[in-house]
Scaffold this motif. Structure first.
Motif, PDB file in Angstrom:
ATOM      1  N   TYR A  64       0.819  -1.210   0.000  1.00 55.38           N
ATOM      2  CA  TYR A  64       0.000   0.000   0.000  1.00 55.38           C
ATOM      3  C   TYR A  64       0.854   1.261   0.000  1.00 55.38           C
ATOM      4  N   SER A  65       2.134   1.123  -0.224  1.00 55.37           N
ATOM      5  CA  SER A  65       3.045   2.258  -0.049  1.00 55.37           C
ATOM      6  C   SER A  65       2.935   3.297  -1.164  1.00 55.37           C
ATOM      7  N   ALA A  66       2.389   2.917  -2.322  1.00 54.73           N
ATOM      8  CA  ALA A  66       2.345   3.775  -3.517  1.00 54.73           C
ATOM      9  C   ALA A  66       3.737   4.027  -4.081  1.00 54.73           C
ATOM     10  N   LEU A  67       4.736   3.265  -3.624  1.00 57.10           N
ATOM     11  CA  LEU A  67       6.090   3.386  -4.148  1.00 57.10           C
ATOM     12  C   LEU A  67       6.253   2.440  -5.334  1.00 57.10           C
ATOM     13  N   PRO A  68       6.717   2.917  -6.478  1.00 56.36           N
ATOM     14  CA  PRO A  68       6.851   2.033  -7.641  1.00 56.36           C
ATOM     15  C   PRO A  68       8.008   1.071  -7.455  1.00 56.36           C
ATOM     16  N   PRO A  69       7.881  -0.147  -7.984  1.00 60.70           N
ATOM     17  CA  PRO A  69       8.985  -1.106  -7.875  1.00 60.70           C
ATOM     18  C   PRO A  69      10.109  -0.747  -8.838  1.00 60.70           C
ATOM     19  N   GLY A  70      11.308  -1.135  -8.469  1.00 64.87           N
ATOM     20  CA  GLY A  70      12.445  -0.998  -9.367  1.00 64.87           C
ATOM     21  C   GLY A  70      12.724  -2.323 -10.054  1.00 64.87           C
ATOM     22  N   PHE A  71      13.520  -2.270 -11.111  1.00 58.79           N
ATOM     23  CA  PHE A  71      13.805  -3.475 -11.881  1.00 58.79           C
ATOM     24  C   PHE A  71      15.284  -3.516 -12.226  1.00 58.79           C
ATOM     25  N   ALA A  72      15.801  -4.719 -12.374  1.00 58.59           N
ATOM     26  CA  ALA A  72      17.192  -4.891 -12.776  1.00 58.59           C
ATOM     27  C   ALA A  72      17.295  -4.733 -14.287  1.00 58.59           C
ATOM     28  N   ALA A  73      18.334  -4.035 -14.723  1.00 56.18           N
ATOM     29  CA  ALA A  73      18.555  -3.859 -16.156  1.00 56.18           C
ATOM     30  C   ALA A  73      18.879  -5.201 -16.805  1.00 56.18           C
ATOM     31  N   SER A  74      18.558  -5.310 -18.078  1.00 55.36           N
ATOM     32  CA  SER A  74      18.772  -6.553 -18.799  1.00 55.36           C
ATOM     33  C   SER A  74      19.452  -6.268 -20.129  1.00 55.36           C
ATOM     34  N   ASN A  75      19.927  -7.311 -20.762  1.00 56.16           N
ATOM     35  CA  ASN A  75      20.517  -7.184 -22.090  1.00 56.16           C
ATOM     36  C   ASN A  75      19.528  -7.619 -23.161  1.00 56.16           C
ATOM     37  N   LEU A  76      19.875  -7.296 -24.387  1.00 58.46           N
ATOM     38  CA  LEU A  76      19.029  -7.645 -25.518  1.00 58.46           C
ATOM     39  C   LEU A  76      19.928  -8.186 -26.625  1.00 58.46           C
ATOM     40  N   ASP A  77      19.655  -9.418 -27.040  1.00 57.73           N
ATOM     41  CA  ASP A  77      20.398 -10.017 -28.149  1.00 57.73           C
ATOM     42  C   ASP A  77      19.709  -9.681 -29.465  1.00 57.73           C
ATOM     43  N   ILE A  78      20.489  -9.383 -30.485  1.00 59.33           N
ATOM     44  CA  ILE A  78      19.967  -9.214 -31.833  1.00 59.33           C
ATOM     45  C   ILE A  78      20.465 -10.371 -32.684  1.00 59.33           C
ATOM     46  N   TYR A  79      19.548 -11.137 -33.252  1.00 60.87           N
ATOM     47  CA  TYR A  79      19.855 -12.281 -34.101  1.00 60.87           C
ATOM     48  C   TYR A  79      19.529 -11.927 -35.545  1.00 60.87           C
ATOM     49  N   ALA A  80      20.239 -12.529 -36.490  1.00 63.85           N
ATOM     50  CA  ALA A  80      19.973 -12.265 -37.901  1.00 63.85           C
ATOM     51  C   ALA A  80      20.359 -13.458 -38.747  1.00 63.85           C
ATOM     52  N   ALA A  81      19.674 -13.570 -39.874  1.00 64.06           N
ATOM     53  CA  ALA A  81      20.000 -14.557 -40.905  1.00 64.06           C
ATOM     54  C   ALA A  81      19.907 -13.868 -42.254  1.00 64.06           C
ATOM     55  N   ARG A  82      20.734 -14.268 -43.186  1.00 61.67           N
ATOM     56  CA  ARG A  82      20.622 -13.758 -44.549  1.00 61.67           C
ATOM     57  C   ARG A  82      19.805 -14.763 -45.357  1.00 61.67           C
ATOM     58  N   VAL A  83      18.716 -14.264 -45.930  1.00 63.13           N
ATOM     59  CA  VAL A  83      17.820 -15.131 -46.699  1.00 63.13           C
ATOM     60  C   VAL A  83      18.275 -15.246 -48.141  1.00 63.13           C
ATOM     61  N   SER A  84      18.664 -14.116 -48.719  1.00 61.75           N
ATOM     62  CA  SER A  84      19.149 -14.123 -50.101  1.00 61.75           C
ATOM     63  C   SER A  84      20.131 -12.983 -50.280  1.00 61.75           C
ATOM     64  N   GLY A  85      20.967 -13.086 -51.314  1.00 62.10           N
ATOM     65  CA  GLY A  85      21.980 -12.075 -51.550  1.00 62.10           C
ATOM     66  C   GLY A  85      23.311 -12.478 -50.965  1.00 62.10           C
TER      67      GLY A  85
END
Length: 467
Positions: free
Chosen positions: A338-359
């Motif tokens: 009931y505190s009205a205090l917002p929770p904090g969160f731990a930062a995270s990473n983001l992986d970017i994946y890719a594939a070449r379909v043609s070319g």
């Protein structure tokens, strides 16, 4: 009692009066029956026998009724009949503007009314002298104020720029009113084929959030390398991009891991984001098609959808990789107990994946951009190049205007340059009392490009304007 109560042609200080219902001569609006109470609230509640009370799932203002009593004091019966017909004409219109200014305030408001030609008429109130009308006119929930114009802002298309780097702030003190209001936006400096991504955030401490990560600052896969893209790429220093080579097509692999989002105050991390990657192909290589997606690393990896994109040699594209929810756990509370205090969160990473379909080309990744999608986000495509692009929030419309036109002046020429101006998503709103941060990316613009943004709005008021 109102000092001003009349139908007018436009919500401006300089206007034409259609019908003055309180002129003090033959029209009189009574103070004792005058009622412009705030509109009723419609609530959606969930109730059952498993809980005490109920849960409010949504709430909004309904249409309102403006109740007032008029005295028609024309000298003859023919004059009073003419007054009655003039009143019926105005309240019978599908939409109209009713201007109100109280005796205690200098600033008027304008109620946007709906057809309401149903009222009580007493032709014998004072026999042979005065008729009386008791009216209840339906209107939109908010009255609007006189238009306000904000100072123009030049927005850089480079998220690493020193000034307004793909974003700008509108202080809450500049936005008047009792509720959010649709913005009227003019954007100049765009060319044919421009794609505009425009989003806003007013919640979760937006100034603490860093929503962009330069690819060269991330952790690279073994088949990726830093690349000197020069001034065509965002960032600083020599290497401003990550180049991914492919040993074969149709093999999805990690390109780079970036830290995004990050924040100086952890509650700012929370939100919904549309993941955008700026990708390119070297001019010396061939047009190629790629599949790209994001994934949150860890044992419970959360992958996003795969986007397929064809990039021409020497070209760049903003690739939409879908929506990321942060944090992934939907059970995170909005406050701690009931505190009205917002929770904090731990930062995270983001992986970017890719594939070449043609070319045969490498895939160059410039940056990864997390465009906030909590409130309002839209994508607008400008097929041709008119004088400037208009995002007309009050009419929920997008269109072009010819050079030399002024939307609120004598020349208001709509001109899409022979092309189309389609859009998806919601046009931005302005929220009073809090900082409004707007984010803007131009898909076909160079990294050194910029655009001038002009914003106007009509404050929304529940009853009277305070400024």
């Amino acid at each position: 009692m109102p000092s001003t109560w009349k139908f007018v042609d436009q919500p401006a200080l300089v206007h034409s009066t259609l019908l003055d219902m309180n002129d003090g001569a033959t029209w009189r609006t009574l103070g004792e029956d005058f009622d412009i109470s705030p509109p009723p609230v419609t609530r959606s509640l969930v109730r059952n026998a498993l809980m005490d009370g109920g849960i409010l799932t949504s709430a909004s203002y309904d249409l309102r009724e403006l109740k007032f009593t008029l005295r028609l004091e024309g000298e003859t019966e023919a004059a009073r009949v003419a007054q009655l017909k003039a009143f019926e004409k105005e309240v019978g219109k599908p939409a109209n503007l009713l201007m109100y200014k109280s005796q205690l305030h200098d600033v008027p408001v304008f109620f946007r009314t709906l057809r309401s030609d149903s009222f009580e008429l007493d032709t014998q109130f004072v026999p042979g002298k005065v008729w009386q009308i008791k009216a209840a006119v339906a209107a939109e929930p908010y009255a609007i104020g006189v238009r306000r114009d904000l100072a123009p802002v030049t927005v850089a298309n480079d998220p690493a720029a020193a000034t307004n780097p793909t974003r700008f702030d509108i202080p809450g003190a500049q936005i008047l009113g009792d509720g959010p209001t649709p913005a009227f936006v003019r954007i100049a400096g765009l060319g044919a084929g421009a794609v505009i991504l425009l989003a806003q955030r007013t919640i979760n401490n937006p100034t603490a959030l860093t929503n962009v990560a330069q690819a060269e600052s991330g952790s690279l896969d073994g088949n990726s390398s830093l690349w000197d893209g020069g001034g065509l790429y965002s960032g600083t220093g020599v290497n401003r991009a990550v180049a991914r080579t492919f040993s074969s097509n149709n093999l999805m692999g990690r390109v780079v891991t970036v830290s995004a989002p990050t924040a100086t105050s952890s509650e700012a991390l929370r939100g919904r984001y549309r993941v955008i990657a700026r990708c390119g192909v070297k001019a010396a290589q061939a047009t190629s098609t790629f599949q790209i997606r994001w994934q949150q690393p860890g044992t419970d990896a959360n992958p996003g959808p795969a986007a397929t994109v064809t990039i021409a040699a020497g070209a760049f594209q903003l690739v939409d990789l879908g929506v990321l929810e942060y944090p992934p756990a939907t059970t995170a509370p909005s406050s701690i107990g009931y505190s009205a205090l917002p929770p904090g969160f731990a930062a995270s990473n983001l992986d970017i994946y890719a594939a070449r379909v043609s070319g045969t080309a490498d895939l160059n990744i410039d940056y990864v951009y997390l465009l906030p999608a909590d409130e309002r986000l839209c994508s607008v495509y400008q097929a041709a190049a008119p004088g400037y692009l208009v995002l007309d929030g009050p009419n929920d419309a997008t269109y072009g205007m010819a050079a030399g036109s002024t939307p609120f002046g004598l020349t208001r020429t709509i001109d899409n340059g022979g092309g189309l101006v389609p859009r998806i998503g919601g046009l931005p709103m302005l929220v009073p009392g809090v900082l409004n941060r707007w984010y803007m990316l131009t898909g076909t613009g160079t990294i050194t490009a910029s655009a001038t943004v002009e914003i106007s709005y009509w404050p929304r008021w529940l009853d009277v304007a305070t400024a």
